[in-house]
Structures are given as structure tokens and as C-alpha cells.
Design a protein around this motif. Sequence first.
Motif, PDB file in Angstrom:
ATOM      1  N   VAL A  29       0.842  -1.207   0.000  1.00  0.00           N
ATOM      2  CA  VAL A  29       0.000   0.000   0.000  1.00  0.00           C
ATOM      3  C   VAL A  29       0.872   1.250   0.000  1.00  0.00           C
ATOM      4  O   VAL A  29       0.654   2.186  -0.786  1.00  0.00           O
ATOM      5  N   ALA A  30       1.889   1.249   0.870  1.00  0.00           N
ATOM      6  CA  ALA A  30       2.728   2.441   1.020  1.00  0.00           C
ATOM      7  C   ALA A  30       3.525   2.753  -0.242  1.00  0.00           C
ATOM      8  O   ALA A  30       3.836   3.906  -0.528  1.00  0.00           O
ATOM      9  N   GLY A  86       2.220   7.402   2.867  1.00  0.00           N
ATOM     10  CA  GLY A  86       1.672   8.304   3.884  1.00  0.00           C
ATOM     11  C   GLY A  86       0.164   8.358   3.971  1.00  0.00           C
ATOM     12  O   GLY A  86      -0.382   9.258   4.626  1.00  0.00           O
ATOM     13  N   CYS A  87      -0.543   7.444   3.334  1.00  0.00           N
ATOM     14  CA  CYS A  87      -2.002   7.528   3.454  1.00  0.00           C
ATOM     15  C   CYS A  87      -2.427   7.061   4.842  1.00  0.00           C
ATOM     16  O   CYS A  87      -1.650   6.505   5.611  1.00  0.00           O
ATOM     17  N   SER A  91      -0.563  -3.967  14.763  1.00  0.00           N
ATOM     18  CA  SER A  91      -0.876  -3.328  13.484  1.00  0.00           C
ATOM     19  C   SER A  91      -0.440  -1.861  13.495  1.00  0.00           C
ATOM     20  O   SER A  91       0.036  -1.340  12.493  1.00  0.00           O
ATOM     21  N   VAL A  92      -0.572  -1.209  14.660  1.00  0.00           N
ATOM     22  CA  VAL A  92      -0.126   0.187  14.743  1.00  0.00           C
ATOM     23  C   VAL A  92       1.376   0.272  14.495  1.00  0.00           C
ATOM     24  O   VAL A  92       1.842   1.127  13.737  1.00  0.00           O
ATOM     25  N   GLY A  94       5.304   3.745   7.363  1.00  0.00           N
ATOM     26  CA  GLY A  94       5.153   5.189   7.134  1.00  0.00           C
ATOM     27  C   GLY A  94       3.713   5.609   6.878  1.00  0.00           C
ATOM     28  O   GLY A  94       3.452   6.655   6.276  1.00  0.00           O
ATOM     29  N   LEU A  95       2.778   4.818   7.349  1.00  0.00           N
ATOM     30  CA  LEU A  95       1.366   5.170   7.147  1.00  0.00           C
ATOM     31  C   LEU A  95       0.798   5.802   8.422  1.00  0.00           C
ATOM     32  O   LEU A  95       1.318   5.595   9.513  1.00  0.00           O
TER      33      LEU A  95
END
Length: 377
Positions: free
Chosen positions: A166-167, A172-173, A203-204, A211-212
Motif C-alpha cells: 500500500v505504502a 503516507g495515506c 498493526s499500529v 510510514g502510514l
Amino acid sequence: MGGASGILGDGKKAVKVHHLVKAPENTPQSISRRESWDATKPATVYKTPEMLQDGTPCTAATVILRTKGCVWWWKSGCTFCGYFNDVRDDVSADDLFAQWEEAKRQTDDFKGCKMVKVYTSGTFFEDRENPPEWQEMVLKETHERGLELIVEAQAHLCSPEKLSWVAERHPGCTVAIGLEAYDDTVLRFHCNKGFSTKTWRKSVSDLRDAGLRVKTYLLFKPPFMSEGDALNLTCEWLKEVAPLSDEVSINPMNIQKNTVVDRIFRNREYRPPWLWSLVEMIERTHDEIVNSDCRTIVHPTAGGRIRGAHNCKKCDAEVVAAIERYSVSRDLREFKGLDCDCKKVWRTEISNDLSLPSPLGQGRDRRLSRVDMVRAP
Ligand code: SF4
Ligand SMILES: [Zn+2]
């Protein structure tokens, strides 16, 4: 839960999810109502005022898509989640591409928007729910156009591999996780959430590594909980999860049709939270939260309505407005002078809840005349 496990989980048994019977949501009537919509059109598209990651006010487009829905819901499901109204197990990749085009058409190609919230009634980047080529298109397109993106996910589906995928496509989303409660007993027995606080913490840290950004939803007053407990517990949870999140959104329960909480609500065993409780929670946690890096939002969806957070009806509009103003101003003076006769009733309920041994609470459950109470199911 045991009987249904593994149906979607490990891919060994390719049983079509349709075969599961989940009364009352899968009665023929519910299915035909659910399948009456057009799979090429998104469920809802609208624009709202929002804040960018750096705090600048902006306009955000929210796109709620019609998808196959949450894997967890088909297996078991959270006690308060009514997303199944917008899902269908035959939505194709082509449909989703068409829904995205339609969302752009309806917003004039996201005109004036700096942020897009893409809600899929489940986990955006779960391949069993949404086709990967569609995920990729949304991630890339929003990134290339400089739009901030928020997607939603369940904690245990945030694998480091998928997060880095995803990243790479949208650095950064923001990933919003419905944690609901920072308490394993509540997650298990009140919410039936399907993951634990430990999984959420993992998960955090994986989100940070990728970097999300981390957005956390807390649910104010899950089912089978008294008003007094909801108030005390949510204050604690907020203080605990805020330091780990970039943003926390506290969602007061609003009752969606045919959910577990709807059943107990109709049985007069549950009342959505009082607006006074939300004000009290804000006042109690303000000092600790206001100077942290975490942004908190309290938005009473369906506030003032019988299925949303409400007081006595007379004062509802005024108190909802004050809570909404506070979300922008961060100023406790918004609540100065707010008062109503029902505040005494609320206060008594809280103090009874916290002093008498009755886990479901002491409060009057419904805001109806006595005659209507007898009549209403
Ligand atoms: S994880 Fe989310 S989408 Fe799935 S059942 Fe729970 S609240 Fe609904
Ligand atoms: Zn009132």
C-alpha cells in the motif's frame, strides 16, 4: 462461530459465502432488498469540511462503495455493524471500477477536494473483499493527484507485506481501524470484534514502520454496557489509544437495522448514549488530549435521534451543535451555560449505574410516551 470458521479464512474450502444463513439478514426479503441496487453505482458520495494532515481546513469527498463486504461479517460479524446493507457477494472488479468513475462524476472529478475517504464496508486492501487491481488504481490515482487518502481496515489484516505494498502506491495515506474498545473483554463479548488489543498494537507498529498514518475509531457505549460504564471506560480508552494514534474518532453508537444491538434496542435493553455523556467525556479528557499530537473527533451520527446519541429531545439540537463546534474549536467554553432539566435524570442514571450491581444499567431505555412504549415492539 466455530461452525463457520475456515469458510473464507484459509481458502481450503471454497464454499460460496452465499450458503451461510445469517438470520435475519439473509432472509429472502432482506436479500432481495439488498440486491435491488445497481452494482455499478457507489452507495453514497458526499463532500464535507475536513482537516488535512497538517491541520489545514479542506474539503473531503467521502465515497462509500458497494462491495462484497467484510470477510469477518460473513463469518460472524461485529454486534453493531449494519454494513451488510451495502454489500453483495457478486460485485465484480468491473463494477468497482465503474463505481469509482461514477463517484468522480458525482463530485465533478473531486473538484475542490484535497482529501478522499474511500469506504468499502470492510478492509480496503483485503484481496478477498476488493480486487487488487482496483485497490492499486485507487491508491495510485489519489496519490498522483495529490489527494490525501483514508481507507479502513481490520487490525489483523494489516500484514507488513500488504502495508508496504500500500505504502509503495500511496505513501503516507491514513489507515483507519475500528478498534472500538481498548479492552479485550469488551472486544470479545460486547463487540465480537474478531481481533484483540494486542493485534491492534501490532498493526499500529506495522503501520508506523510502513510510514502510514493511524486513525482509530472508538465506539461509545457498545451493546450490553451501562451508560456509566461507557462513560468511564471510554475516557480511559481514549487516554490510552491517543498517544498511539494520529487521530482518534469517537463514534457514539447509532443503531443500524438488523444488528445485534438493534435486537436489544427493540427489546428495550439498550439506549444509545446520552449527549451529556459525550460532553462529560470531552470535559474529563480535554486537558490530557488537547496538547497531544493526536487529533480527536467526536461526531454524533444521527445525534438527537432515537437511534443515535440523544438527550430529552428538547435540548438535543443545542448539545449536538456544541459538540460539533468543539470538534473544530477545541474550546471547552462551547459547553458553557448548556443545561436542561434532563441533565438531572442523566446524572442519576450514571450514579445508579456505577453504584448498583446491574451490568446493563439502570436507565430508562426508550424516549417514548408510556402508551407508545406498550405498543412499540
Ligand atoms: S470489522 Fe468492520 S465491516 Fe467488518 S463486521 Fe466489524 S464493523 Fe463491520
Ligand atoms: Zn434535555
